[in-house]
Enzyme design. Sequence first.
Site, PDB file in Angstrom:
ATOM      1  N   GLU A 269      46.784  38.120  50.256  1.00  0.00           N
ATOM      2  CA  GLU A 269      46.641  37.188  49.136  1.00  0.00           C
ATOM      3  C   GLU A 269      47.830  37.363  48.206  1.00  0.00           C
ATOM      4  O   GLU A 269      48.270  38.494  47.957  1.00  0.00           O
ATOM      5  CB  GLU A 269      45.374  37.455  48.301  1.00  0.00           C
ATOM      6  CG  GLU A 269      44.058  37.142  48.939  1.00  0.00           C
ATOM      7  CD  GLU A 269      42.877  37.430  48.007  1.00  0.00           C
ATOM      8  OE1 GLU A 269      41.742  37.410  48.498  1.00  0.00           O
ATOM      9  OE2 GLU A 269      43.094  37.693  46.796  1.00  0.00           O
ATOM     10  N   GLU A 318      39.121  26.056  42.469  1.00  0.00           N
ATOM     11  CA  GLU A 318      37.704  26.227  42.820  1.00  0.00           C
ATOM     12  C   GLU A 318      36.879  26.342  41.545  1.00  0.00           C
ATOM     13  O   GLU A 318      36.897  27.367  40.869  1.00  0.00           O
ATOM     14  CB  GLU A 318      37.531  27.461  43.706  1.00  0.00           C
ATOM     15  CG  GLU A 318      38.284  27.378  45.028  1.00  0.00           C
ATOM     16  CD  GLU A 318      38.251  28.685  45.810  1.00  0.00           C
ATOM     17  OE1 GLU A 318      37.169  29.067  46.270  1.00  0.00           O
ATOM     18  OE2 GLU A 318      39.321  29.322  45.933  1.00  0.00           O
ATOM     19  N   LYS A 321      34.233  29.384  40.887  1.00  0.00           N
ATOM     20  CA  LYS A 321      34.637  30.787  40.975  1.00  0.00           C
ATOM     21  C   LYS A 321      34.087  31.575  39.791  1.00  0.00           C
ATOM     22  O   LYS A 321      34.079  31.102  38.649  1.00  0.00           O
ATOM     23  CB  LYS A 321      36.163  30.897  40.987  1.00  0.00           C
ATOM     24  CG  LYS A 321      36.797  30.521  42.301  1.00  0.00           C
ATOM     25  CD  LYS A 321      36.856  31.697  43.271  1.00  0.00           C
ATOM     26  CE  LYS A 321      37.875  32.710  42.836  1.00  0.00           C
ATOM     27  NZ  LYS A 321      38.076  33.756  43.855  1.00  0.00           N
ATOM     28  N   GLU A 327      40.612  32.254  37.269  1.00  0.00           N
ATOM     29  CA  GLU A 327      40.189  32.362  38.667  1.00  0.00           C
ATOM     30  C   GLU A 327      39.954  30.985  39.302  1.00  0.00           C
ATOM     31  O   GLU A 327      39.989  30.845  40.520  1.00  0.00           O
ATOM     32  CB  GLU A 327      38.914  33.206  38.779  1.00  0.00           C
ATOM     33  CG  GLU A 327      39.071  34.646  38.349  1.00  0.00           C
ATOM     34  CD  GLU A 327      39.927  35.470  39.300  1.00  0.00           C
ATOM     35  OE1 GLU A 327      40.103  35.044  40.465  1.00  0.00           O
ATOM     36  OE2 GLU A 327      40.430  36.534  38.885  1.00  0.00           O
TER      37      GLU A 327
END
Length: 346
Positions: A269, A318, A321, A327
């Site tokens: 990541e 997203e 999250k 995030e």
Amino acid sequence: MDFSYATLKNTFMAPILLLLVLFMPALQITGAQSAGVCYGRNGDNLPSDTEVVDLYKSNGIGRMRIYEPNQATLEALRGSNIELMVTILNNNLQALTDAAAATDWVQKNVQPYSADVKFKYIAVGNEVHPGAAEAQYLLPAIQNIQNAVTAANLQGQIKVSTAIDTTLLDPSFPPSDGAFSSAANSFITPIITFLGNNGAPLLVNIYPYFAYIGDPANIKLEYALFTSPGVVVQDGSNGYQNIFDAILDTHYSALEKAGASNMAIVVSESGWPSEGSDAATNGNAGTYYSNLISHVKTGTPKRPNGAIETYLFAMFDENLKDGAEIEKHFGIFSPNKQPKYQLTFG
């Protein structure tokens, strides 16, 4: 490469060019490529899995990481030629200390798809820390999944590993002094030994963004964004122009001290948020992702030979999250499939 049909004067050439356009995504993702993208699904407004796989293909993204063996995703990946890292989340580790459960996991989530889905890695656990409740289950789960992969005769195709974060290091500077902390050493060293015995890489999640906002007085934004005009950190004969390389080489130093000097690292990541906190802007995120894709085509000062296999985090913003607002804003695409930045893969 873009083709303009208005400029096609020759009716003989037009069908050939049309075929090239139609097959361009497939041609792009079969070549050498360093950067993949993580596909998280923590949103209530995301495209279907089929649309997501099509988006990977149309953008020439040849590698994907997923965070659970979602059946719809695996079905959509059939025949796509996209290399896949599938994650086993931490809350499943205890169950997989039972060998039969690990065998069942592989038989259910890997074997039915292995003929036409290009599994490359199984990441057993994500960022398990030495003091966490799951820590005691991690190595047995890795061992059992490895045994199940071997029993399925897939060990030549699939490497079993785990993804760590950068908190296991102490010291972490300069890169040549990198070592696993005394708290982490007894936890991670047996895992590293097992990975090495099976020819697997270590997976590491690397976020220059968090390094920068954690110490902006000493870490300059340019050093985090790959935009420093010259060497920022000199470490013996190695000069570092960006903190990504410094963090990665610190882990290589730690692996050497753990007896795994030949082990590869895959960056599982790496990303930069576009909003929600300090330095989280579209401009910074776009710069980071673009420079990261270009940078990982080559090595680090410590390991200069070969590309750095790296997975951008993440494909989409997203909205479900957990955690801080940032995030939710790591996507390189919006949920409507529109690109947030001008990025070129392949």
